[in-house]
Design an enzyme around this catalytic site. Structure first.
Site, PDB file in Angstrom:
ATOM      1  N   ARG A 120       0.840  -1.214   0.000  1.00  0.00           N
ATOM      2  CA  ARG A 120       0.000   0.000   0.000  1.00  0.00           C
ATOM      3  C   ARG A 120       0.869   1.257   0.000  1.00  0.00           C
ATOM      4  NH1 ARG A 120      -4.425   0.641   4.454  1.00  0.00           N
ATOM      5  NH2 ARG A 120      -2.681  -0.065   5.730  1.00  0.00           N
ATOM      6  N   ARG A 153       2.938   3.847   4.899  1.00  0.00           N
ATOM      7  CA  ARG A 153       2.603   4.069   6.308  1.00  0.00           C
ATOM      8  C   ARG A 153       3.625   3.391   7.206  1.00  0.00           C
ATOM      9  NH1 ARG A 153      -3.778   2.773   7.119  1.00  0.00           N
ATOM     10  NH2 ARG A 153      -2.964   1.614   8.887  1.00  0.00           N
ATOM     11  N   ARG A 164      -0.223  -6.420  13.610  1.00  0.00           N
ATOM     12  CA  ARG A 164      -1.600  -5.899  13.563  1.00  0.00           C
ATOM     13  C   ARG A 164      -2.590  -7.031  13.290  1.00  0.00           C
ATOM     14  NH1 ARG A 164      -0.642  -1.910   8.985  1.00  0.00           N
ATOM     15  NH2 ARG A 164      -2.892  -1.660   8.949  1.00  0.00           N
TER      16      ARG A 164
HETATM   17  P1  AP5 Z   1      -7.361  -0.523   2.511  1.00  0.00           P
HETATM   18  O1  AP5 Z   1      -8.668  -0.199   1.907  1.00  0.00           O
HETATM   19  O2  AP5 Z   1      -6.452   0.598   2.879  1.00  0.00           O
HETATM   20  O3  AP5 Z   1      -7.559  -1.528   3.726  1.00  0.00           O
HETATM   21  P2  AP5 Z   1      -8.100  -1.299   5.194  1.00  0.00           P
HETATM   22  O4  AP5 Z   1      -8.983  -2.433   5.521  1.00  0.00           O
HETATM   23  O5  AP5 Z   1      -8.690   0.077   5.356  1.00  0.00           O
HETATM   24  O6  AP5 Z   1      -6.750  -1.429   5.965  1.00  0.00           O
HETATM   25  P3  AP5 Z   1      -6.095  -0.586   7.129  1.00  0.00           P
HETATM   26  O7  AP5 Z   1      -4.687  -1.047   7.196  1.00  0.00           O
HETATM   27  O8  AP5 Z   1      -6.302   0.882   6.935  1.00  0.00           O
HETATM   28  O9  AP5 Z   1      -6.911  -1.099   8.325  1.00  0.00           O
HETATM   29  P4  AP5 Z   1      -6.455  -1.121   9.782  1.00  0.00           P
HETATM   30  O10 AP5 Z   1      -7.743  -1.541  10.384  1.00  0.00           O
HETATM   31  O11 AP5 Z   1      -5.271  -1.888  10.167  1.00  0.00           O
HETATM   32  O12 AP5 Z   1      -5.912   0.365  10.011  1.00  0.00           O
HETATM   33  P5  AP5 Z   1      -6.486   1.600  10.769  1.00  0.00           P
HETATM   34  O13 AP5 Z   1      -6.015   2.783  10.023  1.00  0.00           O
HETATM   35  O14 AP5 Z   1      -7.937   1.445  11.073  1.00  0.00           O
HETATM   36  O15 AP5 Z   1      -6.588  -1.502   1.513  1.00  0.00           O
HETATM   37  C1  AP5 Z   1      -5.276  -1.954   1.783  1.00  0.00           C
HETATM   38  C2  AP5 Z   1      -4.480  -2.006   0.489  1.00  0.00           C
HETATM   39  O16 AP5 Z   1      -5.047  -2.983  -0.392  1.00  0.00           O
HETATM   40  C3  AP5 Z   1      -4.437  -0.705  -0.326  1.00  0.00           C
HETATM   41  O17 AP5 Z   1      -3.154  -0.552  -0.867  1.00  0.00           O
HETATM   42  C4  AP5 Z   1      -5.475  -0.890  -1.413  1.00  0.00           C
HETATM   43  O18 AP5 Z   1      -5.106  -0.199  -2.584  1.00  0.00           O
HETATM   44  C5  AP5 Z   1      -5.419  -2.396  -1.630  1.00  0.00           C
HETATM   45  N1  AP5 Z   1      -6.735  -2.944  -1.937  1.00  0.00           N
HETATM   46  C6  AP5 Z   1      -7.919  -2.612  -1.355  1.00  0.00           C
HETATM   47  N2  AP5 Z   1      -8.925  -3.346  -1.869  1.00  0.00           N
HETATM   48  C7  AP5 Z   1      -8.342  -4.179  -2.784  1.00  0.00           C
HETATM   49  C8  AP5 Z   1      -8.862  -5.200  -3.665  1.00  0.00           C
HETATM   50  N3  AP5 Z   1     -10.186  -5.472  -3.682  1.00  0.00           N
HETATM   51  N4  AP5 Z   1      -7.984  -5.854  -4.446  1.00  0.00           N
HETATM   52  C9  AP5 Z   1      -6.665  -5.549  -4.435  1.00  0.00           C
HETATM   53  N5  AP5 Z   1      -6.112  -4.596  -3.639  1.00  0.00           N
HETATM   54  C10 AP5 Z   1      -6.947  -3.924  -2.822  1.00  0.00           C
HETATM   55  O19 AP5 Z   1      -5.717   1.506  12.187  1.00  0.00           O
HETATM   56  C11 AP5 Z   1      -4.344   1.766  12.311  1.00  0.00           C
HETATM   57  C12 AP5 Z   1      -3.956   1.741  13.793  1.00  0.00           C
HETATM   58  O20 AP5 Z   1      -4.728   2.726  14.512  1.00  0.00           O
HETATM   59  C13 AP5 Z   1      -4.262   0.429  14.521  1.00  0.00           C
HETATM   60  O21 AP5 Z   1      -3.228  -0.511  14.360  1.00  0.00           O
HETATM   61  C14 AP5 Z   1      -4.411   0.946  15.985  1.00  0.00           C
HETATM   62  O22 AP5 Z   1      -3.152   1.183  16.567  1.00  0.00           O
HETATM   63  C15 AP5 Z   1      -5.114   2.267  15.812  1.00  0.00           C
HETATM   64  N6  AP5 Z   1      -6.587   2.152  15.871  1.00  0.00           N
HETATM   65  C16 AP5 Z   1      -7.454   2.414  14.855  1.00  0.00           C
HETATM   66  N7  AP5 Z   1      -8.706   2.207  15.260  1.00  0.00           N
HETATM   67  C17 AP5 Z   1      -8.643   1.810  16.557  1.00  0.00           C
HETATM   68  C18 AP5 Z   1      -9.605   1.416  17.513  1.00  0.00           C
HETATM   69  N8  AP5 Z   1     -10.925   1.401  17.221  1.00  0.00           N
HETATM   70  N9  AP5 Z   1      -9.186   1.044  18.737  1.00  0.00           N
HETATM   71  C19 AP5 Z   1      -7.888   1.069  19.060  1.00  0.00           C
HETATM   72  N10 AP5 Z   1      -6.904   1.410  18.201  1.00  0.00           N
HETATM   73  C20 AP5 Z   1      -7.292   1.771  16.951  1.00  0.00           C
END
Ligand code: AP5
Length: 207
Positions: A120, A153, A164
């Site tokens: 990504r 990132r 994660r």
């Molecule tokens: P993308 O759409 O970016 O995936 P995503 O599911 O949004 O993945 P994230 O990594 O953003 O989720 P996450 O839950 O770990 O992170 P968050 O920011 O919430 O797609 C990923 C990649 O695949 C991209 O490159 C895209 O182009 C590609 N792609 C997408 N769809 C595709 C397809 N169909 N085919 C092929 N390629 C595809 O959290 C980050 C951190 O924040 C956590 O680790 C934690 O420390 C903290 N945090 C966030 N929320 C909380 C919470 N509620 N409680 C506590 N800590 C939290």
């Protein structure tokens, strides 16, 4: 009709990608704890800053994220919620502050998730999402939307991505089981192109 949509899935399942499309299609707010925390990484809280937790791939303490979600949902008419709840306590808190119209789980195999996360690239200016192989920008390293610089990132290294995923399987899978047991969960196969996955989600919502 306003839509209150919860999108669940592992890191890399495509929650951010699909949420952006859903927010456009249904004219609702995209509420994402991940983006909110990234924008406030160095915010001082009584638990320390979000940065230390995020860079280790760990969850940020519940009171910090609960506050973010409560404020965001209070301001939204309809929403697509992404990245929350990530454990059963957060799920309980969410049930106290809102009702949901749809709960969708994007199902993607673990090795596919690792490939998606490590490849990504995100725009440093506008936050648009790309992938070096699956969604490459027209010019390497440059955002198609705004011309900004594409960066990796901090938590998308293979080591932190795997951490994660561990945190997801331990803390967030029970949330998915909880919604499944309640009969509210709709599972969508997330292994297809972004447009195909979007069609699948839209079919569910338009039923
Ligand atoms: P993308 O759409 O970016 O995936 P995503 O599911 O949004 O993945 P994230 O990594 O953003 O989720 P996450 O839950 O770990 O992170 P968050 O920011 O919430 O797609 C990923 C990649 O695949 C991209 O490159 C895209 O182009 C590609 N792609 C997408 N769809 C595709 C397809 N169909 N085919 C092929 N390629 C595809 O959290 C980050 C951190 O924040 C956590 O680790 C934690 O420390 C903290 N945090 C966030 N929320 C909380 C919470 N509620 N409680 C506590 N800590 C939290």
């Amino acid at each position: 009709m306003s839509h209150r949509i919860l999108l669940l899935g592992a890191p890399g399942a495509g929650k951010g990608t699909q949420s952006a499309k859903l927010a456009d299609e249904y004219d609702v707010e995209h509420v994402t704890t991940g983006d909110a925390l990234r924008a406030n990484k160095d915010m001082e809280t009584e638990y320390g800053t979000p940065r230390s937790f995020m860079e280790a791939g760990e969850l940020v303490p519940d009171p910090v994220v609960n506050e973010i979600v409560k404020a965001a949902l209070a301001d939204a008419d309809g929403f697509v919620l992404d990245g929350y709840p990530r454990n059963l306590d957060q799920a309980e808190y969410l049930s106290e502050i809102t009702d949901l119209d749809a709960v969708i789980f994007l199902d993607v195999d673990e090795e596919v998730l690792v490939d998606r996360l490590t490849g990504r690239r995100v725009c440093d200016d506008c936050g648009a999402n790309f992938h070096v192989d699956f969604q490459p920008p027209e010019e390497a390293g440059v955002c198609d939307e705004c011309g900004g610089e594409l960066i990796q990132r901090d938590d998308d290294t293979e080591e932190t991505a795997r951490e994660r995923l561990e945190v997801f399987y331990e803390n967030t899978e029970p949330v998915i089981d909880h919604f499944r047991d309640e009969g509210d969960l709709v599972e969508v196969d997330g292994e297809a192109t972004p447009d195909e996955v979007f069609e699948r989600i839209r079919d569910v919502l338009d039923e």
